[in-house]
Design a protein around this motif. Structure first.
Motif, mmCIF file in Angstrom:
data_model
loop_
_atom_site.group_PDB
_atom_site.id
_atom_site.type_symbol
_atom_site.label_atom_id
_atom_site.label_comp_id
_atom_site.label_asym_id
_atom_site.label_seq_id
_atom_site.Cartn_x
_atom_site.Cartn_y
_atom_site.Cartn_z
ATOM 1 N N MET A 144 68.655 48.185 11.949
ATOM 2 C CA MET A 144 69.544 47.101 11.493
ATOM 3 C C MET A 144 70.491 46.703 12.630
ATOM 4 O O MET A 144 70.764 45.517 12.829
ATOM 5 N N ILE A 145 70.972 47.696 13.339
ATOM 6 C CA ILE A 145 71.892 47.425 14.444
ATOM 7 C C ILE A 145 71.150 46.705 15.573
ATOM 8 O O ILE A 145 71.674 45.762 16.167
ATOM 9 N N GLU A 146 69.919 47.119 15.850
ATOM 10 C CA GLU A 146 69.100 46.430 16.861
ATOM 11 C C GLU A 146 68.873 44.970 16.449
ATOM 12 O O GLU A 146 68.921 44.062 17.287
ATOM 13 N N GLY A 147 68.630 44.747 15.166
ATOM 14 C CA GLY A 147 68.453 43.383 14.667
ATOM 15 C C GLY A 147 69.707 42.549 14.878
ATOM 16 O O GLY A 147 69.624 41.371 15.264
ATOM 17 N N TYR A 148 70.846 43.147 14.642
ATOM 18 C CA TYR A 148 72.123 42.467 14.861
ATOM 19 C C TYR A 148 72.273 42.101 16.332
ATOM 20 O O TYR A 148 72.642 40.979 16.676
ATOM 21 N N ARG A 149 71.950 43.040 17.214
ATOM 22 C CA ARG A 149 72.044 42.783 18.654
ATOM 23 C C ARG A 149 71.146 41.622 19.061
ATOM 24 O O ARG A 149 71.568 40.744 19.816
ATOM 25 N N ARG A 150 69.915 41.625 18.555
ATOM 26 C CA ARG A 150 68.977 40.538 18.890
ATOM 27 C C ARG A 150 69.503 39.193 18.402
ATOM 28 O O ARG A 150 69.454 38.194 19.113
ATOM 29 N N LYS A 151 70.020 39.174 17.176
ATOM 30 C CA LYS A 151 70.573 37.929 16.612
ATOM 31 C C LYS A 151 71.732 37.409 17.464
ATOM 32 O O LYS A 151 71.814 36.221 17.740
ATOM 33 N N ARG A 152 72.622 38.306 17.848
ATOM 34 C CA ARG A 152 73.783 37.908 18.655
ATOM 35 C C ARG A 152 73.335 37.392 20.025
ATOM 36 O O ARG A 152 73.893 36.443 20.540
ATOM 37 N N LYS A 153 72.296 38.017 20.575
ATOM 38 C CA LYS A 153 71.794 37.621 21.893
ATOM 39 C C LYS A 153 71.191 36.210 21.849
ATOM 40 O O LYS A 153 71.300 35.456 22.805
ATOM 41 N N ARG A 184 80.592 45.364 23.541
ATOM 42 C CA ARG A 184 81.909 45.681 22.968
ATOM 43 C C ARG A 184 81.814 45.751 21.443
ATOM 44 O O ARG A 184 82.427 46.610 20.813
ATOM 45 N N GLU A 185 81.069 44.823 20.852
ATOM 46 C CA GLU A 185 80.921 44.835 19.392
ATOM 47 C C GLU A 185 80.227 46.114 18.932
ATOM 48 O O GLU A 185 80.661 46.745 17.957
ATOM 49 N N ILE A 186 79.181 46.519 19.637
ATOM 50 C CA ILE A 186 78.465 47.750 19.273
ATOM 51 C C ILE A 186 79.365 48.965 19.514
ATOM 52 O O ILE A 186 79.321 49.933 18.752
ATOM 53 N N GLY A 243 75.279 61.273 10.513
ATOM 54 C CA GLY A 243 74.982 60.928 11.901
ATOM 55 C C GLY A 243 75.440 59.510 12.201
ATOM 56 O O GLY A 243 75.819 58.762 11.296
ATOM 57 N N ASN A 244 75.380 59.157 13.464
ATOM 58 C CA ASN A 244 75.781 57.818 13.874
ATOM 59 C C ASN A 244 74.565 57.095 14.439
ATOM 60 O O ASN A 244 74.079 57.449 15.516
ATOM 61 N N PRO A 245 74.058 56.079 13.738
ATOM 62 C CA PRO A 245 72.871 55.369 14.215
ATOM 63 C C PRO A 245 73.077 54.645 15.547
ATOM 64 O O PRO A 245 72.106 54.358 16.246
ATOM 65 N N VAL A 246 74.311 54.391 15.921
ATOM 66 C CA VAL A 246 74.565 53.730 17.207
ATOM 67 C C VAL A 246 74.210 54.659 18.365
ATOM 68 O O VAL A 246 73.888 54.201 19.461
ATOM 69 N N ASP A 247 74.186 55.975 18.114
ATOM 70 C CA ASP A 247 73.818 56.924 19.162
ATOM 71 C C ASP A 247 72.405 56.670 19.678
ATOM 72 O O ASP A 247 72.075 57.056 20.796
ATOM 73 N N ASN A 248 71.572 56.020 18.874
ATOM 74 C CA ASN A 248 70.186 55.733 19.263
ATOM 75 C C ASN A 248 70.014 54.338 19.863
ATOM 76 O O ASN A 248 68.897 53.910 20.122
ATOM 77 N N ILE A 249 71.110 53.632 20.066
ATOM 78 C CA ILE A 249 71.065 52.260 20.585
ATOM 79 C C ILE A 249 71.357 52.282 22.072
ATOM 80 O O ILE A 249 72.322 52.898 22.521
#
Length: 170
Positions: free
Chosen positions: A29-38, A59-61, A79-85
Protein backbone atom coordinates in the motif's frame (compact mmCIF):
# COMPACT_ATOMS: atom_id res chain seq x y z
CA UNK A 1 10.67 24.48 7.63
CA UNK A 2 10.44 20.91 8.89
CA UNK A 3 7.34 21.72 10.99
CA UNK A 4 5.45 23.16 8.02
CA UNK A 5 6.60 20.39 5.66
CA UNK A 6 5.76 17.72 8.23
CA UNK A 7 2.26 19.14 8.56
CA UNK A 8 1.81 19.10 4.78
CA UNK A 9 3.13 15.52 4.65
CA UNK A 10 0.61 14.52 7.32
CA UNK A 11 -2.21 16.01 5.22
CA UNK A 12 -1.19 13.92 2.19
CA UNK A 13 -0.78 10.78 4.29
CA UNK A 14 -4.13 11.29 6.02
CA UNK A 15 -5.85 11.71 2.65
CA UNK A 16 -4.38 8.39 1.49
CA UNK A 17 -4.37 6.27 4.65
CA UNK A 18 -6.83 8.04 6.97
CA UNK A 19 -9.52 5.38 6.88
CA UNK A 20 -7.24 2.33 7.00
CA UNK A 21 -6.61 0.19 10.06
CA UNK A 22 -2.96 0.02 11.09
CA UNK A 23 -3.11 -3.77 11.09
CA UNK A 24 -4.05 -3.72 7.38
CA UNK A 25 -1.44 -1.18 6.28
CA UNK A 26 1.30 -2.97 4.38
CA UNK A 27 4.39 -2.25 2.32
CA UNK A 28 2.49 -2.76 -0.95
CA UNK A 29 0.00 0.00 0.00
CA UNK A 30 2.85 2.34 0.85
CA UNK A 31 4.61 1.50 -2.44
CA UNK A 32 1.35 2.29 -4.25
CA UNK A 33 1.19 5.64 -2.49
CA UNK A 34 4.78 6.40 -3.53
CA UNK A 35 4.03 5.53 -7.16
CA UNK A 36 0.90 7.71 -7.15
CA UNK A 37 2.79 10.66 -5.68
CA UNK A 38 5.60 10.21 -8.21
CA UNK A 39 3.12 10.34 -11.12
CA UNK A 40 1.10 13.25 -9.74
CA UNK A 41 1.53 16.69 -11.24
CA UNK A 42 0.84 19.96 -9.47
CA UNK A 43 0.76 23.56 -10.53
CA UNK A 44 4.00 25.37 -9.70
CA UNK A 45 4.38 28.99 -8.62
CA UNK A 46 4.87 30.11 -12.21
CA UNK A 47 1.70 28.31 -13.33
CA UNK A 48 3.46 25.42 -15.06
CA UNK A 49 3.01 21.77 -14.17
CA UNK A 50 5.65 20.17 -11.96
CA UNK A 51 6.29 16.70 -10.62
CA UNK A 52 6.65 16.01 -6.92
CA UNK A 53 10.33 15.61 -6.07
CA UNK A 54 11.83 12.39 -4.78
CA UNK A 55 12.96 14.30 -1.69
CA UNK A 56 9.37 15.37 -0.94
CA UNK A 57 8.11 11.80 -1.29
CA UNK A 58 10.95 10.57 0.94
CA UNK A 59 10.03 13.15 3.63
CA UNK A 60 6.41 11.98 3.53
CA UNK A 61 7.47 8.34 3.91
CA UNK A 62 9.80 9.39 6.76
CA UNK A 63 6.85 10.98 8.57
CA UNK A 64 4.85 7.77 8.07
CA UNK A 65 7.80 5.74 9.36
CA UNK A 66 7.98 7.88 12.51
CA UNK A 67 4.24 7.51 13.10
CA UNK A 68 4.37 3.75 12.67
CA UNK A 69 7.43 3.47 14.92
CA UNK A 70 5.48 5.28 17.63
CA UNK A 71 2.49 2.95 17.06
CA UNK A 72 4.86 -0.03 17.38
CA UNK A 73 6.35 1.42 20.58
CA UNK A 74 2.85 1.80 22.02
CA UNK A 75 1.89 -1.76 21.02
CA UNK A 76 -0.64 -0.95 18.29
CA UNK A 77 1.37 -2.80 15.60
CA UNK A 78 4.01 -5.51 15.74
CA UNK A 79 6.13 -4.25 12.86
CA UNK A 80 6.66 -1.23 10.66
CA UNK A 81 5.93 -1.83 6.96
CA UNK A 82 8.00 1.23 6.03
CA UNK A 83 11.09 -0.76 7.08
CA UNK A 84 10.64 -2.72 3.83
CA UNK A 85 10.43 0.40 1.64
CA UNK A 86 13.45 1.64 -0.27
CA UNK A 87 13.74 5.42 -0.37
CA UNK A 88 14.29 7.27 -3.63
CA UNK A 89 17.80 8.48 -4.35
CA UNK A 90 18.23 12.20 -3.77
CA UNK A 91 21.65 12.52 -5.40
CA UNK A 92 20.40 14.68 -8.26
CA UNK A 93 18.13 16.81 -6.11
CA UNK A 94 20.40 19.86 -6.04
CA UNK A 95 19.37 22.98 -7.85
CA UNK A 96 21.02 26.26 -8.54
CA UNK A 97 18.89 29.33 -8.93
CA UNK A 98 19.95 32.92 -9.16
CA UNK A 99 17.74 35.92 -8.59
CA UNK A 100 17.14 38.09 -11.60
CA UNK A 101 18.19 41.75 -11.50
CA UNK A 102 14.50 42.68 -11.17
CA UNK A 103 14.06 40.29 -8.22
CA UNK A 104 17.15 41.70 -6.50
CA UNK A 105 15.98 45.28 -7.06
CA UNK A 106 12.53 44.45 -5.70
CA UNK A 107 14.00 42.64 -2.68
CA UNK A 108 16.32 45.52 -1.79
CA UNK A 109 13.60 48.12 -2.36
CA UNK A 110 11.41 46.35 0.20
CA UNK A 111 14.10 46.09 2.90
CA UNK A 112 14.60 48.54 5.71
CA UNK A 113 18.10 50.02 6.13
CA UNK A 114 19.35 47.39 8.58
CA UNK A 115 17.83 44.42 6.77
CA UNK A 116 19.19 45.76 3.47
CA UNK A 117 22.76 45.39 4.79
CA UNK A 118 22.09 41.77 5.79
CA UNK A 119 20.51 40.99 2.42
CA UNK A 120 23.42 42.62 0.58
CA UNK A 121 25.86 40.49 2.59
CA UNK A 122 23.91 37.34 1.72
CA UNK A 123 23.66 38.26 -1.96
CA UNK A 124 27.37 38.99 -2.31
CA UNK A 125 28.70 36.04 -0.31
CA UNK A 126 26.11 33.27 -0.61
CA UNK A 127 25.98 33.07 3.19
CA UNK A 128 22.92 31.54 4.81
CA UNK A 129 20.86 33.31 7.45
CA UNK A 130 22.35 31.29 10.31
CA UNK A 131 25.87 31.88 9.03
CA UNK A 132 25.29 35.63 9.02
CA UNK A 133 23.69 35.53 12.48
CA UNK A 134 26.65 33.58 13.91
CA UNK A 135 29.34 35.71 12.27
CA UNK A 136 31.80 37.10 14.83
CA UNK A 137 34.17 40.06 14.45
CA UNK A 138 37.17 37.88 15.29
CA UNK A 139 36.41 35.70 12.24
CA UNK A 140 36.44 38.58 9.75
CA UNK A 141 39.68 39.51 8.00
CA UNK A 142 38.93 42.79 6.23
CA UNK A 143 42.51 43.15 4.98
CA UNK A 144 42.38 39.73 3.26
CA UNK A 145 38.71 40.03 2.27
CA UNK A 146 37.74 36.81 4.05
CA UNK A 147 35.29 35.66 6.66
CA UNK A 148 35.61 32.35 8.48
CA UNK A 149 32.28 30.62 9.00
CA UNK A 150 32.59 28.19 11.88
CA UNK A 151 28.91 27.30 12.21
CA UNK A 152 27.79 26.03 8.78
CA UNK A 153 24.91 23.86 7.63
CA UNK A 154 27.08 20.78 7.15
CA UNK A 155 29.14 21.45 10.27
CA UNK A 156 32.37 22.04 8.33
CA UNK A 157 34.01 25.46 8.75
CA UNK A 158 34.59 27.37 5.51
CA UNK A 159 35.87 30.70 4.26
CA UNK A 160 33.87 33.14 2.14
CA UNK A 161 35.31 35.93 0.06
CA UNK A 162 34.17 39.43 0.99
CA UNK A 163 33.97 41.86 -1.92
CA UNK A 164 33.76 45.64 -1.34
CA UNK A 165 29.96 45.59 -1.08
CA UNK A 166 30.04 42.74 1.47
CA UNK A 167 32.74 44.52 3.51
CA UNK A 168 30.69 47.70 3.48
CA UNK A 169 27.55 45.77 4.52
CA UNK A 170 29.36 44.37 7.55
Amino acid sequence: SWARNGKIALQHLKKEFGGIWLSVLGAEMIEGYRRKRKEKLFRGKNGGEKVISDATINREISVLRALLNKAKEWGYVSGNPVDNIKFYSEKNNARTRYLSKEEIDSLLRNCGRRLRQIVLLALHTGMRKGEIQNLKWENIQFDRGLALLRNTKNGEPRHVVLNQIAKHAI
